[in-house]
Enzyme design. Structure first.
Site, mmCIF file in Angstrom:
data_model
loop_
_atom_site.group_PDB
_atom_site.id
_atom_site.type_symbol
_atom_site.label_atom_id
_atom_site.label_comp_id
_atom_site.label_asym_id
_atom_site.label_seq_id
_atom_site.Cartn_x
_atom_site.Cartn_y
_atom_site.Cartn_z
ATOM 1 N N SER A 72 -17.612 95.959 -27.587
ATOM 2 C CA SER A 72 -18.922 95.388 -27.284
ATOM 3 C C SER A 72 -19.707 96.334 -26.366
ATOM 4 O O SER A 72 -19.971 97.474 -26.746
ATOM 5 C CB SER A 72 -18.764 93.990 -26.690
ATOM 6 O OG SER A 72 -19.998 93.306 -26.676
ATOM 7 N N GLU A 113 -19.074 88.547 -36.296
ATOM 8 C CA GLU A 113 -19.757 89.062 -35.110
ATOM 9 C C GLU A 113 -20.952 88.202 -34.729
ATOM 10 O O GLU A 113 -21.370 88.181 -33.566
ATOM 11 C CB GLU A 113 -20.235 90.504 -35.343
ATOM 12 C CG GLU A 113 -19.130 91.520 -35.529
ATOM 13 C CD GLU A 113 -18.415 91.889 -34.244
ATOM 14 O OE1 GLU A 113 -18.688 91.258 -33.202
ATOM 15 O OE2 GLU A 113 -17.576 92.803 -34.282
ATOM 16 N N HIS A 138 -16.589 87.744 -32.349
ATOM 17 C CA HIS A 138 -16.835 88.897 -31.493
ATOM 18 C C HIS A 138 -15.817 88.900 -30.354
ATOM 19 O O HIS A 138 -15.715 87.939 -29.596
ATOM 20 C CB HIS A 138 -18.261 88.800 -30.934
ATOM 21 C CG HIS A 138 -18.695 89.959 -30.100
ATOM 22 N ND1 HIS A 138 -18.974 91.188 -30.630
ATOM 23 C CD2 HIS A 138 -18.922 90.067 -28.763
ATOM 24 C CE1 HIS A 138 -19.354 92.015 -29.661
ATOM 25 N NE2 HIS A 138 -19.322 91.346 -28.519
#
Length: 502
Positions: free
Chosen positions: A195, A308, A400
């Protein structure tokens, strides 16, 4: 009395004593830079001060200022105490060391506003048992890590806004100078992150200041949001100063604002989850560097997860609303997208997949093409495994950040996974971690294939291949050629104009 069997190392700054657990030596809370406090807030990091005698390194340091509640909910655990004095790192190394070992340096995620190197999912011991040295670190977060204001211009002999990225560069320099004492090979350093950590890796791949500090890179769920232009960051800095009643702020007044005052700020005074372009770290936008294939030409592994879009709600993005906006403003574009997503029904699901691919999946395609042009290898993956007991929770695939405990092989050691994982989940996690370590150990310009349950070839010129880590949420490894190629080609063309948080 000191434990006589506790591991002692000598760094350039002085001696450290750590601890040993299950055949892994660990040292926590090692300073890699001087505290960025007082007059040193919003300045380049300075080398750490040396010390006399034996310094204990058995507990993680304070984290950068952030929301503890938010970090516990989304960032991987309790970040503990907060302080501006947060530039410390942690090292894990196998207790039995002979030849110099590959080094893996982790940059945590959290939108550049939450997270810490000492969080439970990032425990480096399981990877260290595979004969690598693992380093995790803290860096300045939020406005302490990314800030621009006219009053700060000219304080250094270079323009600096990305203090967090400079912290990461300082940590890599520390690793280059000291990691041999821990059994690591300073000529084989893999930088990896997820990330915002992945975005940091991409930024350092594009930064002229980071060349030669690492030799390989792993990008987990890096995103395509544009960097913030310097001019925009300067205006935002002035608006922030005004918020604190400082219309014509001096540098001294800005540095007198208490550090805990920044992180609770909400839009438009919060920071974007992307660095600032136009300083010494990023003189050119990261995406522009990759579009021109001018990144540091090191081996790269890059990939993202099957859901995601799970993070989009955190950024306040209405998935169905994105499709409705296309219907109002760009009917032709919506028609083209429907052709690329056959069988996807409803605005919500179409928005979920389009946002996922524009913001995340396309980054892997962009990097692959840049690597092919630069003559450097690129391994691509798509993570789509969900623990067997959690299939009903993760209906649309792997969220995610879900891959992190698989990569570190800490699944089952961290909450909430310890409540529901089974032996098959743990076996899959071990295989994923093996791939990451194989990359750190073997990836090179001369190496085309990583060994594993499925041999994983790099994307070279003319080869577009991706490894699925998990297939339809179940265990398995499968190669796929030209993965989403038509979608990726379109989104690469339009993403600079259409990917934003607006």
């Amino acid at each position: 009395m000191q434990n006589p069997t506790a591991p002692v190392v000598e760094t350039r700054q002085g001696k450290l004593i750590g601890f040993t657990q299950d055949n892994v030596d660990a040292w926590c809370g090692i300073p890699y830079a001087a505290p960025p406090v007082g007059q040193w807030r919003w300045r380049s990091p300075r080398p750490p001060e040396p010390w006399e005698g034996l310094r204990p390194a058995t507990a993680c340091s304070a984290s950068s200022w952030q929301s503890s509640e938010y970090c516990q909910e989304l960032g991987g655990g309790d970040p503990g105490q907060f302080s501006e004095d947060c530039l410390y790192l942690n090292v894990w190394s196998p207790s039995s060391r002979t030849a110099p070992l590959p080094v893996m340096v982790w940059l945590h995620g959290g939108g550049f506003t939450i997270g810490a190197g000492g969080l439970p999912p990032y425990n480096g011991a399981p990877l260290a048992r595979r004969d690598v040295v693992v380093v995790t670190l803290n860096y300045r977060l939020g406005h302490l890590g990314f800030f621009a204001h006219p009053a700060l211009d000219g304080e250094e002999d270079r323009v600096v806004h990305n203090f967090a990225l400079l912290d990461q560069i300082a940590a890599l320099r520390w690793v280059q100078e000291n990691i041999a004492a821990f059994g690591g090979d300073p000529d084989n350093i893999t930088l990896f992150g997820e990330s915002a950590g992945a975005r940091s890796v991409l930024s350092l791949l594009a930064s002229p200041l980071a060349g030669g500090l690492f030799h390989k890179a792993i990008v987990q769920s890096g995103y395509t949001l544009p960097d913030t232009p310097r001019e925009q960051a300067l205006k935002k800095g002035e608006a922030l100063a005004s918020h604190f009643g400082l219309e014509h702020a001096t540098a001294e007044q800005l540095r007198a604002i208490p550090p805990e005052s920044f992180w609770p700020l909400e839009a438009p005074l919060n920071i974007a989850p992307a660095p600032i372009v136009g300083d010494c770290v990023l003189p050119e936008a990261m995406l522009d560097v990759f579009f021109a294939a001018r990144q540091h030409p090191v081996p790269i592994m890059i990939g993202s997860n099957s859901d995601e879009a799970s993070v989009m709600a955190v950024f306040g993005i209405d998935l169905a609303g994105q499709i409705q906006k296309l219907r109002r403003e760009r009917r032709f574009g919506l028609g083209l997208i429907r052709l690329l997503y056959p069988g996807v029904k409803g605005d919500e699901e179409l928005g979920r997949q389009v946002c996922r691919d524009m913001a995340f999946t396309t980054m892997g395609f962009v990097v692959m093409q840049a690597q092919q042009r630069a003559g450097a290898p690129c391994w691509r993956y798509w993570f789509d495994y969900v623990a067997e007991a959690e299939h009903a929770t993760y209906v649309n695939g792997a969220w995610h950040g879900n891959e992190v405990p698989y990569v570190f092989d800490t699944l089952g050691q961290v909450e909430p996974s310890r409540q529901y994982v089974n032996e098959r989940d743990l076996a899959f996690a071990a295989q994923v971690a093996d791939y990451w370590v194989n990359f750190a150990r073997h990836a090179s310009s001369d190496r085309d294939v990583l060994k594993g349950p499925t041999n994983w070839p790099a994307c070279r010129k003319g080869r577009d291949v991706l490894l699925r880590l998990g297939v339809n949420k179940h265990a398995g490894f499968r190669l796929e050629n030209r993965f989403m190629r038509a979608r990726m080609s379109l989104f690469k063309r339009v993403m600079k104009h259409h990917v934003s948080l607006d």
